[in-house]
Design a protein around this motif. Structure first.
Motif, PDB file in Angstrom:
ATOM      1  N   VAL A 330     -19.650 -27.707 -37.179  1.00  0.00           N
ATOM      2  CA  VAL A 330     -19.555 -26.750 -36.073  1.00  0.00           C
ATOM      3  C   VAL A 330     -18.127 -26.707 -35.532  1.00  0.00           C
ATOM      4  O   VAL A 330     -17.575 -25.627 -35.287  1.00  0.00           O
ATOM      5  CB  VAL A 330     -20.554 -27.112 -34.959  1.00  0.00           C
ATOM      6  CG1 VAL A 330     -20.338 -26.235 -33.729  1.00  0.00           C
ATOM      7  CG2 VAL A 330     -21.992 -26.976 -35.467  1.00  0.00           C
ATOM      8  N   GLY A 333     -15.807 -24.716 -37.694  1.00  0.00           N
ATOM      9  CA  GLY A 333     -15.913 -23.270 -37.505  1.00  0.00           C
ATOM     10  C   GLY A 333     -15.316 -22.801 -36.199  1.00  0.00           C
ATOM     11  O   GLY A 333     -14.566 -21.822 -36.162  1.00  0.00           O
ATOM     12  N   LEU A 334     -15.632 -23.509 -35.106  1.00  0.00           N
ATOM     13  CA  LEU A 334     -15.163 -23.068 -33.797  1.00  0.00           C
ATOM     14  C   LEU A 334     -13.645 -23.176 -33.675  1.00  0.00           C
ATOM     15  O   LEU A 334     -13.007 -22.372 -32.987  1.00  0.00           O
ATOM     16  CB  LEU A 334     -15.833 -23.899 -32.695  1.00  0.00           C
ATOM     17  CG  LEU A 334     -17.359 -23.771 -32.587  1.00  0.00           C
ATOM     18  CD1 LEU A 334     -17.875 -24.609 -31.432  1.00  0.00           C
ATOM     19  CD2 LEU A 334     -17.779 -22.317 -32.433  1.00  0.00           C
ATOM     20  N   VAL A 337     -11.988 -19.938 -34.897  1.00  0.00           N
ATOM     21  CA  VAL A 337     -12.424 -18.640 -34.401  1.00  0.00           C
ATOM     22  C   VAL A 337     -11.295 -17.864 -33.724  1.00  0.00           C
ATOM     23  O   VAL A 337     -11.162 -16.648 -33.899  1.00  0.00           O
ATOM     24  CB  VAL A 337     -13.619 -18.809 -33.433  1.00  0.00           C
ATOM     25  CG1 VAL A 337     -13.833 -17.562 -32.596  1.00  0.00           C
ATOM     26  CG2 VAL A 337     -14.882 -19.123 -34.221  1.00  0.00           C
ATOM     27  N   ALA A 355     -15.186 -12.290 -32.795  1.00  0.00           N
ATOM     28  CA  ALA A 355     -15.437 -13.564 -33.471  1.00  0.00           C
ATOM     29  C   ALA A 355     -15.925 -14.623 -32.488  1.00  0.00           C
ATOM     30  O   ALA A 355     -16.846 -15.398 -32.788  1.00  0.00           O
ATOM     31  CB  ALA A 355     -14.170 -14.037 -34.177  1.00  0.00           C
ATOM     32  N   ALA A 359     -19.551 -16.375 -32.801  1.00  0.00           N
ATOM     33  CA  ALA A 359     -19.678 -17.832 -32.914  1.00  0.00           C
ATOM     34  C   ALA A 359     -20.471 -18.410 -31.739  1.00  0.00           C
ATOM     35  O   ALA A 359     -21.291 -19.316 -31.920  1.00  0.00           O
ATOM     36  CB  ALA A 359     -18.296 -18.473 -32.988  1.00  0.00           C
ATOM     37  N   LEU A 362     -24.192 -17.848 -32.295  1.00  0.00           N
ATOM     38  CA  LEU A 362     -24.758 -18.783 -33.267  1.00  0.00           C
ATOM     39  C   LEU A 362     -24.898 -20.177 -32.671  1.00  0.00           C
ATOM     40  O   LEU A 362     -25.921 -20.859 -32.870  1.00  0.00           O
ATOM     41  CB  LEU A 362     -23.875 -18.828 -34.514  1.00  0.00           C
ATOM     42  CG  LEU A 362     -23.729 -17.517 -35.295  1.00  0.00           C
ATOM     43  CD1 LEU A 362     -22.756 -17.703 -36.456  1.00  0.00           C
ATOM     44  CD2 LEU A 362     -25.073 -17.024 -35.815  1.00  0.00           C
ATOM     45  N   LEU A 363     -23.879 -20.623 -31.928  1.00  0.00           N
ATOM     46  CA  LEU A 363     -23.905 -21.960 -31.350  1.00  0.00           C
ATOM     47  C   LEU A 363     -25.023 -22.094 -30.314  1.00  0.00           C
ATOM     48  O   LEU A 363     -25.749 -23.101 -30.298  1.00  0.00           O
ATOM     49  CB  LEU A 363     -22.556 -22.280 -30.713  1.00  0.00           C
ATOM     50  CG  LEU A 363     -22.435 -23.650 -30.045  1.00  0.00           C
ATOM     51  CD1 LEU A 363     -22.681 -24.776 -31.054  1.00  0.00           C
ATOM     52  CD2 LEU A 363     -21.077 -23.813 -29.381  1.00  0.00           C
ATOM     53  N   ILE A 382     -21.749 -20.529 -39.131  1.00  0.00           N
ATOM     54  CA  ILE A 382     -20.725 -20.894 -38.137  1.00  0.00           C
ATOM     55  C   ILE A 382     -19.354 -21.189 -38.755  1.00  0.00           C
ATOM     56  O   ILE A 382     -18.336 -20.702 -38.246  1.00  0.00           O
ATOM     57  CB  ILE A 382     -21.213 -22.082 -37.276  1.00  0.00           C
ATOM     58  CG1 ILE A 382     -22.304 -21.613 -36.301  1.00  0.00           C
ATOM     59  CG2 ILE A 382     -20.058 -22.710 -36.491  1.00  0.00           C
ATOM     60  CD1 ILE A 382     -22.923 -22.739 -35.486  1.00  0.00           C
ATOM     61  N   VAL A 385     -17.364 -17.684 -39.709  1.00  0.00           N
ATOM     62  CA  VAL A 385     -17.097 -16.556 -38.806  1.00  0.00           C
ATOM     63  C   VAL A 385     -15.607 -16.269 -38.738  1.00  0.00           C
ATOM     64  O   VAL A 385     -15.182 -15.105 -38.672  1.00  0.00           O
ATOM     65  CB  VAL A 385     -17.662 -16.864 -37.400  1.00  0.00           C
ATOM     66  CG1 VAL A 385     -17.214 -15.811 -36.400  1.00  0.00           C
ATOM     67  CG2 VAL A 385     -19.183 -16.944 -37.438  1.00  0.00           C
ATOM     68  N   GLN A 386     -14.789 -17.303 -38.774  1.00  0.00           N
ATOM     69  CA  GLN A 386     -13.338 -17.142 -38.637  1.00  0.00           C
ATOM     70  C   GLN A 386     -12.736 -16.288 -39.745  1.00  0.00           C
ATOM     71  O   GLN A 386     -11.659 -15.707 -39.560  1.00  0.00           O
ATOM     72  CB  GLN A 386     -12.671 -18.512 -38.639  1.00  0.00           C
ATOM     73  CG  GLN A 386     -12.940 -19.326 -39.903  1.00  0.00           C
ATOM     74  CD  GLN A 386     -12.357 -20.719 -39.830  1.00  0.00           C
ATOM     75  OE1 GLN A 386     -11.174 -20.889 -39.608  1.00  0.00           O
ATOM     76  NE2 GLN A 386     -13.202 -21.721 -40.001  1.00  0.00           N
TER      77      GLN A 386
END
Length: 427
Positions: A330, A333-334, A337, A355, A359, A362-363, A382, A385-386
């Motif tokens: 996670v 991914g974050l 973003v 984005a 994100a 989804l989180l 996740i 997404v970036q």
């Protein structure tokens, strides 16, 4: 022209990808089908699987492309291996069930990311927006026709349509389409009202978080929107005179204050959370096994439901090791973003705003929903997404810088295969 001037170098005209094509529609139908409520309370997963199979057949070339760097997410790979091995430890049936789930969902993620990391999502947004608004109309109409004027959550997975509404608003706010801009105020009124009436708390949380993105971020008054939403919620539900929706909003206010409001739903989830924590403490290293947590805790309390929190489920089922790699996935991914550059191209403010909303959606979903097909898909999406070209106004592929040499071959081939899906239009 002076003789010493360098001759002009002609640049290849990039392929235009504005508008929709059939693949955009098919990807939109596939995603919307996963949360469709047309089965009246039964799972819509078989319909989703059918569309994924069709996408795989139509895009088989993407599987023959060397793996590009965007698909290498080490913590996610390690977590899936741990999760799968733990599922087989619980039983062959559990192991095979999770393996089939993972293959189907990873197939869709691979195809979706390979296509839309190289192509703007303008056409997909249009098709998916129409589909989601149509699904919202169906869900609202079904409930009203059956006498349910509040709490529109009786069609199983279809309630997830409300969780997507804040994302639709952010995409519409960033659009430059004349029609979209003309109906944007109406969209805000209708979709915000639908979120309140539905009683879907995840959607309300996301709306509060991303509300500043709906107007100009440079205006200081923008950042008062979350406060106004929090203050207006009790007033709105009191006008509705819906005890259920009022309790849903009250539970969120209690959560913000660090207390649990007593409702049947909250007390059940609190018990599930308490038992999940106890299970983790008893099996802290490897957990009790994938898909085994609910079976394990019901030996002690048959009334306990799922904790509606993937972090607790993973901790109870896969222990601290599984939880570490789940969290690392996670974070992976974050962290990407809001990057200004990705895959050799610059990202606009609009793309980063969408984005962030995607994100966050989804989180919030994986953090506040019980484990199922959609939750696993949300987790798998996740980290990627970036890379998606999420700018609603991008009409053609932006020029890209050369990626790092060790990834160049796979990146170029992926770009070529993804672009081949849309024929060039005449200039």
């Amino acid at each position: 022209m002076s003789s010493g001037a360098a001759p002009a170098v002609s640049q290849p005209r990039p392929a235009r990808t504005s508008g929709m094509d059939l693949q955009d529609v098919l990807y939109a139908v596939t995603t919307v089908s996963l949360i469709s409520g047309f089965n009246h309370g039964h799972s819509s997963t078989p319909l989703f699987v059918l569309f994924v199979a069709l996408l795989a057949v139509l895009n088989v070339r993407l599987f023959l492309t060397p793996v590009a760097p965007i698909f290498i997410v080490p913590p996610m790979i390690v977590f899936l291996v741990i999760h799968l091995a733990s599922a087989f430890r619980s039983g062959a049936g559990d192991g095979m069930f999770f393996l089939v789930q993972a293959v189907i969902l990873l197939t869709f993620v691979w195809l979706f990311v390979a296509r839309y990391s190289m192509r703007p999502m303008h056409g997909y947004f249009t098709a998916a927006g129409v589909g989601l608004l149509g699904l919202l109309a169906y869900v609202a109409g079904w409930h009203v026709m059956h006498g349910f004027y509040f709490s529109w959550k009786r069609l199983s997975d279809a309630k997830a349509v409300f969780d997507v509404l804040p994302l639709i608003l952010v995409v519409a706010a960033r659009s430059r389409n004349a029609f979209t801009r003309s109906i944007f105020p109406l969209l805000v009124v209708v979709l915000v009202a639908a979120i309140f009436i539905s009683g879907e708390r995840k959607a309300y949380i996301l709306l509060v978080v991303v509300s500043p993105l709906l107007i100009n971020l440079r205006n200081p008054l923008t950042y008062a929107l979350p406060f106004l939403l929090l203050v207006s919620a009790p007033i709105a539900v009191s006008l509705e005179r819906s005890g259920y929706v009022e309790r849903q909003i009250e539970t969120l206010q209690g959560f913000a204050e660090g207390r649990v409001v007593k409702t049947i739903s909250n007390e059940g989830r609190s018990a599930a959370v308490r038992v999940a924590i106890q299970t983790f403490k008893q099996h802290p290293i490897f957990g009790v096994g994938t898909n085994a947590e609910l079976t394990y805790v019901r030996r002690y309390d048959p009334t306990v439901a799922a904790p509606h929190n993937e972090w607790l489920r993973v901790a109870a089922e896969n222990g601290i090791i599984g939880l570490f790699f789940y969290g690392a996935t996670v974070v992976w991914g974050l962290a990407g973003v809001l990057r200004g550059h990705v895959l050799g191209r610059s990202r606009s403010r609009s793309e980063r705003a969408v984005a962030f909303t995607f994100a966050a959606m989804l989180l919030i979903y994986v953090s506040l929903e019980a484990f199922d097909f959609i939750v696993l898909l949300a987790f798998l999406m996740i980290p990627f997404v970036q890379y998606l070209r999420l700018d609603p106004v991008e009409a053609q592929a932006a020029p890209v810088r050369a990626p790092r040499a060790r990834h160049a071959a796979g990146f170029r081939r992926l770009q070529g295969v993804a672009a081949a899906g849309s024929p060039r239009r005449a200039p």
